[in-house]
Design a protein around this motif. Structure first.
Motif, short mmCIF file in Angstrom:
data_model
loop_
_atom_site.label_atom_id
_atom_site.label_comp_id
_atom_site.label_asym_id
_atom_site.label_seq_id
_atom_site.Cartn_x
_atom_site.Cartn_y
_atom_site.Cartn_z
N THR A 146 0.83 -1.20 0.00
CA THR A 146 0.00 0.00 0.00
C THR A 146 0.86 1.25 0.00
O THR A 146 0.59 2.22 -0.73
CB THR A 146 -0.93 0.00 1.22
OG1 THR A 146 -1.80 -1.13 1.16
CG2 THR A 146 -1.76 1.27 1.27
N LEU A 147 1.90 1.25 0.81
CA LEU A 147 2.80 2.39 0.88
C LEU A 147 3.50 2.62 -0.46
O LEU A 147 3.63 3.76 -0.92
CB LEU A 147 3.82 2.17 1.99
CG LEU A 147 4.78 3.33 2.30
CD1 LEU A 147 4.02 4.62 2.56
CD2 LEU A 147 5.64 2.96 3.51
N ILE A 148 3.94 1.55 -1.08
CA ILE A 148 4.57 1.66 -2.41
C ILE A 148 3.59 2.24 -3.42
O ILE A 148 3.96 3.10 -4.23
CB ILE A 148 5.09 0.29 -2.88
CG1 ILE A 148 6.35 -0.11 -2.09
CG2 ILE A 148 5.41 0.30 -4.38
CD1 ILE A 148 6.84 -1.51 -2.37
N GLU A 149 2.34 1.81 -3.34
CA GLU A 149 1.33 2.33 -4.27
C GLU A 149 1.15 3.83 -4.10
O GLU A 149 1.10 4.59 -5.07
CB GLU A 149 0.00 1.62 -4.04
CG GLU A 149 -1.09 2.08 -5.00
CD GLU A 149 -2.41 1.35 -4.80
OE1 GLU A 149 -3.34 1.60 -5.58
OE2 GLU A 149 -2.50 0.54 -3.86
N ILE A 150 1.06 4.30 -2.84
CA ILE A 150 0.91 5.73 -2.58
C ILE A 150 2.12 6.51 -3.08
O ILE A 150 1.99 7.54 -3.76
CB ILE A 150 0.69 5.99 -1.07
CG1 ILE A 150 -0.63 5.38 -0.60
CG2 ILE A 150 0.72 7.48 -0.77
CD1 ILE A 150 -0.79 5.36 0.90
#
Length: 304
Positions: free
Chosen positions: A83-87
């Protein structure tokens, strides 16, 4: 050089779900939020640590710059990292300089509310990242998590707001909302965090024609903001619950869990979890504690 950013948490008082279709929502920033602290590092990586309100670490990992650029996804045991990578990937698409012009970062996030409360762990993070990188937080939210964006508006404002999506764009109005009966308003945690993503998906599956409902919800929101009568306020909340119960095809939280409560209880945000708002002449702490709900905050302790 250390940089620090802060964003407010949020509570959606009216127009849950239906705000996505253009209803006018009343939302309140909370006294709780999240910090983001950015320091320079080496090796083209993010050294990331996330702290809960009690100082415990709930996420810690290293993320390569290359993973962000390529939007690398790891297995299901790394959901938070993914999720953090996506953001960060979507942030990179909006402003690539933080990757291109840096050797690395050490970043920490610090919640001032327990993570499980659901006051905006994701929205405060997205707004903090947007502040840091000088990009539009609403666009970053839309490209990553999705949602109405009211939580971003709360993150950015220190007063109650009216929030509405018009022509697919957020419209935010700062308002005065100071009922003279706030001493009788409480917020109670339902002992489980509700997923906004799954709740929104469920809403869209059950969604019928909502134009008439939007008119009714807008009228209720207008009344709630203007009234000085606690009885009128409480009855408006009760009517709001009934309207949304029809749309969602779900019983209200008061019908399911608190049918014997002498007062009014309203869901806030995603139904079935997080906080509810309680209107009660008497302090309801004993009632809710006996039922196993021990996190009870008076209005003055919760709302900014």
């Amino acid at each position: 050089m250390k940089k620090e950013f802060y964003s407010n948490g949020k509570l959606l008082i009216t127009a849950e779900y239906i705000v996505l279709d253009g209803a006018k929502a009343l939302a309140l920033p909370t006294k709780f939020g999240q910090n983001l602290i950015v320091e320079e590092a080496q090796n083209k990586v993010f050294n990331w640590t996330s702290f809960d309100a009690d100082g415990s670490i709930w996420f810690k990992d290293t993320i390569q710059f290359a993973s962000i650029v390529s939007k690398e996804q790891f297995d299901d045991t790394k959901n938070i990292k993914n999720t953090l990578i996506e953001i960060l990937h979507e942030a990179y698409n909006l402003n690539s300089n933080f990757i291109k012009n840096s050797d690395g970062y050490t970043i920490s996030t610090e919640l001032t509310f327990p993570k499980f409360w659901g006051l905006g762990t994701s929205s405060t993070l997205i707004n903090n990242i947007a502040q840091w990188l000088n990009i539009d937080a609403f666009t970053l939210l839309k490209n990553s998590f999705g949602g109405s964006g009211y939580d971003i508006a709360c993150a950015q404002n220190n007063t109650p707001i009216l929030y509405q999506i018009i022509d697919d764009k957020p419209v935010v109005e700062n308002i005065i909302f100071e009922p003279n009966f706030t001493k009788n308003i409480y917020f109670v945690y339902l002992n489980k965090k509700q997923s906004s993503k799954s709740a929104i998906a469920s809403y869209y599956k059950k969604q019928a024609s909502v134009s008439k409902t939007i008119e009714k919800i807008n009228a209720i929101t207008k009344l709630i903001i203007k009234t000085e009568s606690e009885l009128e306020f409480a009855e408006a909340l009760k009517k709001h619950e009934a309207e949304m119960s029809l749309i969602l095809e779900l019983q209200t939280v008061q019908e399911v869990l608190f049918y014997d409560f002498n007062g009014i209880i309203k869901s806030l945000g995603a139904w079935g979890g997080d906080f509810v708002m309680v209107i009660s002449k008497e302090n309801p702490t004993e009632y809710f504690t006996k039922k196993g709900f021990t996190i009870i905050l008076p209005y003055k302790d919760m709302i900014l």
